[in-house]
Design an enzyme around this catalytic site. Structure first.
Site, PDB file in Angstrom:
ATOM      1  N   GLU A   1      -0.204 -11.368   8.975  1.00 52.83           N
ATOM      2  CA  GLU A   1       0.313 -12.184  10.083  1.00 52.83           C
ATOM      3  C   GLU A   1       1.456 -11.423  10.745  1.00 52.83           C
ATOM      4  OE1 GLU A   1       1.330 -16.056   8.595  1.00 52.83           O
ATOM      5  OE2 GLU A   1      -0.753 -16.469   8.057  1.00 52.83           O
TER       6      GLU A   1
ATOM      7  N   SER B   1       3.234  -6.441   4.262  1.00 43.27           N
ATOM      8  CA  SER B   1       3.342  -6.036   2.855  1.00 43.27           C
ATOM      9  C   SER B   1       3.571  -7.251   1.961  1.00 43.27           C
ATOM     10  CB  SER B   1       4.502  -5.051   2.687  1.00 43.27           C
ATOM     11  OG  SER B   1       4.199  -3.836   3.334  1.00 43.27           O
TER      12      SER B   1
ATOM     13  N   TRP C   1      -3.409  -7.984  13.407  1.00 39.41           N
ATOM     14  CA  TRP C   1      -3.974  -6.710  12.968  1.00 39.41           C
ATOM     15  C   TRP C   1      -5.340  -6.872  12.309  1.00 39.41           C
ATOM     16  CZ3 TRP C   1      -1.704  -2.852  15.197  1.00 39.41           C
ATOM     17  CH2 TRP C   1      -0.351  -2.955  15.533  1.00 39.41           C
TER      18      TRP C   1
ATOM     19  N   ASP D   1      -8.343  -4.128  -3.591  1.00 43.71           N
ATOM     20  CA  ASP D   1      -8.474  -3.034  -4.573  1.00 43.71           C
ATOM     21  C   ASP D   1      -9.665  -2.146  -4.227  1.00 43.71           C
ATOM     22  OD1 ASP D   1      -6.320  -3.542  -6.197  1.00 43.71           O
ATOM     23  OD2 ASP D   1      -7.447  -4.642  -7.725  1.00 43.71           O
TER      24      ASP D   1
ATOM     25  N   ARG E   1      -9.482  -0.360  -0.687  1.00 44.93           N
ATOM     26  CA  ARG E   1      -8.517   0.756  -0.604  1.00 44.93           C
ATOM     27  C   ARG E   1      -9.206   2.072  -0.965  1.00 44.93           C
ATOM     28  NH1 ARG E   1      -3.497  -2.817  -3.075  1.00 44.93           N
ATOM     29  NH2 ARG E   1      -2.917  -3.729  -1.061  1.00 44.93           N
TER      30      ARG E   1
ATOM     31  N   ILE F   1      -2.380  25.195  13.218  1.00 45.85           N
ATOM     32  CA  ILE F   1      -3.279  26.357  13.318  1.00 45.85           C
ATOM     33  C   ILE F   1      -3.797  26.498  14.752  1.00 45.85           C
ATOM     34  CG2 ILE F   1      -5.580  27.202  12.611  1.00 45.85           C
ATOM     35  CD1 ILE F   1      -4.926  26.103   9.772  1.00 45.85           C
TER      36      ILE F   1
ATOM     37  N   GLY G   1      -0.643  25.674  20.604  1.00 43.70           N
ATOM     38  CA  GLY G   1      -0.493  24.792  21.774  1.00 43.70           C
ATOM     39  C   GLY G   1      -1.770  24.032  22.083  1.00 43.70           C
TER      40      GLY G   1
ATOM     41  N   GLU H   1      -4.184  -1.632   5.030  1.00 39.28           N
ATOM     42  CA  GLU H   1      -4.709  -1.985   3.692  1.00 39.28           C
ATOM     43  C   GLU H   1      -3.686  -1.677   2.581  1.00 39.28           C
ATOM     44  OE1 GLU H   1      -8.796  -1.819   2.869  1.00 39.28           O
ATOM     45  OE2 GLU H   1      -9.364  -2.149   4.952  1.00 39.28           O
TER      46      GLU H   1
ATOM     47  N   GLU I   1       4.079   2.706   0.346  1.00 35.94           N
ATOM     48  CA  GLU I   1       5.123   2.110  -0.500  1.00 35.94           C
ATOM     49  C   GLU I   1       4.502   1.017  -1.386  1.00 35.94           C
ATOM     50  OE1 GLU I   1       5.312   2.807   2.748  1.00 35.94           O
ATOM     51  OE2 GLU I   1       6.822   4.383   2.676  1.00 35.94           O
TER      52      GLU I   1
HETATM   53  N1  CAA Z   1      -6.742  -8.184  -8.414  1.00 35.37           N
HETATM   54  C1  CAA Z   1      -6.916  -9.512  -8.580  1.00 35.37           C
HETATM   55  N2  CAA Z   1      -5.894 -10.404  -8.591  1.00 35.37           N
HETATM   56  C2  CAA Z   1      -4.654  -9.888  -8.422  1.00 35.37           C
HETATM   57  C3  CAA Z   1      -4.390  -8.530  -8.252  1.00 35.37           C
HETATM   58  C4  CAA Z   1      -5.508  -7.652  -8.245  1.00 35.37           C
HETATM   59  N3  CAA Z   1      -5.343  -6.348  -8.069  1.00 35.37           N
HETATM   60  N4  CAA Z   1      -3.062  -8.335  -8.139  1.00 35.37           N
HETATM   61  C5  CAA Z   1      -2.502  -9.548  -8.227  1.00 35.37           C
HETATM   62  N5  CAA Z   1      -3.461 -10.485  -8.410  1.00 35.37           N
HETATM   63  C6  CAA Z   1      -3.303 -11.948  -8.510  1.00 35.37           C
HETATM   64  C7  CAA Z   1      -2.174 -12.374  -9.442  1.00 35.37           C
HETATM   65  O1  CAA Z   1      -2.623 -12.524 -10.761  1.00 35.37           O
HETATM   66  C8  CAA Z   1      -1.782 -13.702  -8.814  1.00 35.37           C
HETATM   67  O2  CAA Z   1      -2.785 -14.655  -9.151  1.00 35.37           O
HETATM   68  P1  CAA Z   1      -2.442 -16.214  -9.420  1.00 35.37           P
HETATM   69  O3  CAA Z   1      -1.816 -16.710  -8.148  1.00 35.37           O
HETATM   70  O4  CAA Z   1      -3.742 -16.837  -9.713  1.00 35.37           O
HETATM   71  O5  CAA Z   1      -1.447 -16.213 -10.554  1.00 35.37           O
HETATM   72  C9  CAA Z   1      -1.947 -13.464  -7.311  1.00 35.37           C
HETATM   73  O6  CAA Z   1      -2.928 -12.419  -7.209  1.00 35.37           O
HETATM   74  C10 CAA Z   1      -0.671 -13.044  -6.598  1.00 35.37           C
HETATM   75  O7  CAA Z   1      -0.243 -11.830  -7.213  1.00 35.37           O
HETATM   76  P2  CAA Z   1       1.273 -11.359  -7.263  1.00 35.37           P
HETATM   77  O8  CAA Z   1       2.132 -12.510  -7.716  1.00 35.37           O
HETATM   78  O9  CAA Z   1       1.351 -10.120  -8.049  1.00 35.37           O
HETATM   79  O10 CAA Z   1       1.546 -11.086  -5.715  1.00 35.37           O
HETATM   80  P3  CAA Z   1       2.815 -10.531  -4.978  1.00 35.37           P
HETATM   81  O11 CAA Z   1       3.223 -11.508  -3.935  1.00 35.37           O
HETATM   82  O12 CAA Z   1       3.854 -10.087  -5.979  1.00 35.37           O
HETATM   83  O13 CAA Z   1       2.226  -9.284  -4.162  1.00 35.37           O
HETATM   84  C11 CAA Z   1       1.735  -6.993  -3.622  1.00 35.37           C
HETATM   85  C12 CAA Z   1       1.970  -8.091  -4.693  1.00 35.37           C
HETATM   86  C13 CAA Z   1       1.180  -5.822  -4.377  1.00 35.37           C
HETATM   87  C14 CAA Z   1       3.014  -6.616  -2.895  1.00 35.37           C
HETATM   88  C15 CAA Z   1       0.709  -7.519  -2.597  1.00 35.37           C
HETATM   89  O14 CAA Z   1       1.268  -8.530  -1.801  1.00 35.37           O
HETATM   90  C16 CAA Z   1       0.130  -6.452  -1.697  1.00 35.37           C
HETATM   91  O15 CAA Z   1      -0.779  -5.728  -2.096  1.00 35.37           O
HETATM   92  N6  CAA Z   1       0.633  -6.361  -0.435  1.00 35.37           N
HETATM   93  C17 CAA Z   1       0.002  -5.524   0.585  1.00 35.37           C
HETATM   94  C18 CAA Z   1      -1.012  -6.317   1.328  1.00 35.37           C
HETATM   95  C19 CAA Z   1      -2.018  -5.473   2.072  1.00 35.37           C
HETATM   96  O16 CAA Z   1      -2.587  -4.534   1.544  1.00 35.37           O
HETATM   97  N7  CAA Z   1      -2.259  -5.884   3.310  1.00 35.37           N
HETATM   98  C20 CAA Z   1      -3.274  -5.253   4.129  1.00 35.37           C
HETATM   99  C21 CAA Z   1      -4.202  -6.314   4.672  1.00 35.37           C
HETATM  100  S1  CAA Z   1      -5.763  -5.822   5.295  1.00 35.37           S
HETATM  101  C22 CAA Z   1      -5.492  -4.803   6.634  1.00 35.37           C
HETATM  102  O17 CAA Z   1      -4.784  -3.857   6.543  1.00 35.37           O
HETATM  103  C23 CAA Z   1      -6.132  -5.094   7.951  1.00 35.37           C
HETATM  104  C24 CAA Z   1      -7.496  -4.571   8.125  1.00 35.37           C
HETATM  105  O18 CAA Z   1      -8.312  -5.257   8.739  1.00 35.37           O
HETATM  106  C25 CAA Z   1      -7.869  -3.193   7.709  1.00 35.37           C
END
Ligand code: CAA
Length: 379
Positions: free
Chosen positions: A127, A132, A156, A239, A242, A336, A339, A362, A366
């Site tokens: 949003e 992040s 986005w 996951d 990425r 390489i 200009g 994605e 960081e």
């Molecule tokens: N797989 C499955 N579940 C997962 C997980 C994973 N890898 N990582 C965490 N979870 C679960 C947790 O267990 C938790 O579950 P419950 O609510 O059921 O307990 C839930 O997900 C929330 O997890 P966290 O509490 O760990 O979450 P957080 O708020 O601490 O966030 C973070 C962690 C790594 C910072 C995460 O927010 C993140 O990856 N941020 C980046 C987001 C991103 O990649 N955005 C890009 C969007 S897509 C895009 O770019 C546009 C496009 O169209 C290409």
């Protein structure tokens, strides 16, 4: 580990490479320069079954392993990076999410047209105020008898202006900020408006939209997975996808190397092709080494994914390394070219711009480091 592809993976890679050369390459510059959505190419990809690579056969797809989808992303990216992200989001976010979390009815409704390319899919977590910090969403979904009503602005969204359906994440609890839910929202839903197409630095043929959901009413049956489990759904889908961005980065880097090799062998300075100067050879060697390391990292993450083993850390490592390497690679490949690299006459100028977003979308570099560290500390 001797990292060889299976016969089927080689066949898929060669088929996509051939398609990319014959059907994508001749049109790529036109779409890119006109900032136009590559609908004609996507129609061909649908006819060929490429858009159904993540869809099981019973729903009209030709389900391959995830590794093969990423091989296809890499090959497409080598020719047209913007098309690679459209393809990756469709297969690894939209179709994967439906296939993994959808009810039989949801799969039967959305996967067959997605496999044929009649419905392109998108995925919308971000949003204007939550990138992040992905669970800090303002968009809310409220149950109203047999419907949900969604209000908020999503940003986005790759393919946002062309998608037939989007997986939208919204808050479904006031009390717990992490209680998100996932919904399948059709573009024809009342209250669904594409409000902006971003003017981006690169990836011009990929349309990235802002979407306003203004009392957007959808059937309650379009809830994807369990209510309140949306954050885990989003992060699980990311996951896998990425690895797709790592493969996109490697495809783009391969193209930068191809262009640098060609230029260095044709351009003469000091009485010989510059490829014979050690200063240039050092750059070529570093580019090729960075490229190969990124490729091995995505291969490793994809193998774990397909083997059903944990791969969160390896996917983040692949995305982190390959996207940052792509930025180093385009920098040196442009250097390489001298200009001429700064001129739109040479492909490297576009690759330089296209590469910049790889370490942002994605999940930024960081965030990838944070994910890797969290996994290390868990162990
Ligand atoms: N797989 C499955 N579940 C997962 C997980 C994973 N890898 N990582 C965490 N979870 C679960 C947790 O267990 C938790 O579950 P419950 O609510 O059921 O307990 C839930 O997900 C929330 O997890 P966290 O509490 O760990 O979450 P957080 O708020 O601490 O966030 C973070 C962690 C790594 C910072 C995460 O927010 C993140 O990856 N941020 C980046 C987001 C991103 O990649 N955005 C890009 C969007 S897509 C895009 O770019 C546009 C496009 O169209 C290409």
């Amino acid at each position: 580990m001797l990292n060889e592809l299976t016969e089927e993976q080689q066949m898929i890679r060669d088929m996509v490479r051939d398609f990319a050369q014959k059907d994508i390459a001749p049109l790529a510059d036109k779409y890119e320069n006109e900032h136009a959505f590559p609908d004609v190419i996507l129609k061909k990809m649908g006819d060929l079954g490429l858009l159904g690579m993540g869809v099981p056969e019973e729903f009209g797809g030709c389900f391959s392993d995830h590794f093969s989808i990423f091989l296809a992303v890499e090959e497409i990216s080598r020719v047209m990076p913007s098309l690679a992200v459209i393809f990756s989001v469709h297969c690894s976010l939209f179709c994967y999410a439906l296939n993994h979390y959808g009810t039989p009815e949801q799969k039967a409704k959305y996967l067959p047209p997605a496999a044929r390319g009649e419905l392109l899919g998108a995925f919308s977590l971000t949003e204007p105020g939550a990138g992040s910090d992905a669970t800090n969403l303002k968009t809310k979904a409220v149950r109203d008898r047999d419907d949900y009503i969604i209000n908020g602005t999503k940003a986005w969204v790759t393919t946002g202006s062309a998608a037939g359906a989007i997986i939208v994440f919204a808050r479904t609890s006031e009390a717990d900020r992490k209680k998100l839910s996932a919904f399948i929202v059709e573009e024809s839903s009342p209250g669904y408006h594409v409000t902006k197409i971003e003017e981006k630095m690169g990836l011009h043929a990929s349309q990235t939209a802002e979407i306003l959901l203004d009392n957007c009413r959808i059937p309650a049956s379009n809830l994807l997975g369990e209510e309140g489990k949306g954050a885990a759904i989003a992060l699980n889908c990311l996951d896998g996808s990425r690895i797709g961005i790592a493969a996109q980065s490697v495809g783009l880097s391969q193209r930068a190397l191809d262009e640098a090799l060609k230029y260095a062998q044709n351009r003469e300075a000091f009485g010989k092709p510059i490829a014979r100067l050690q200063a240039i050879q050092m750059k070529l060697a570093d580019i090729a080494t960075d490229l190969e390391a990124g490729r091995l990292l995505w291969h490793r993450a994809a193998s774990l994914f397909d083997a059903g083993k944990p791969f969160t850390k390896e996917a983040a490592m692949a995305k982190l390394f390959a996207s940052e390497a792509a930025n180093r690679i385009v920098y040196e490949a442009l250097q390489i070219h001298g200009g001429y690299g700064y001129s739109k006459e040479f492909k490297i100028e576009q690759l330089y711009r296209d590469a910049r977003v790889l370490s942002i979308y994605e999940g930024t570099s960081e965030i990838q480091r944070l994910v890797i560290a969290r996994e290390l500390l868990k162990q």
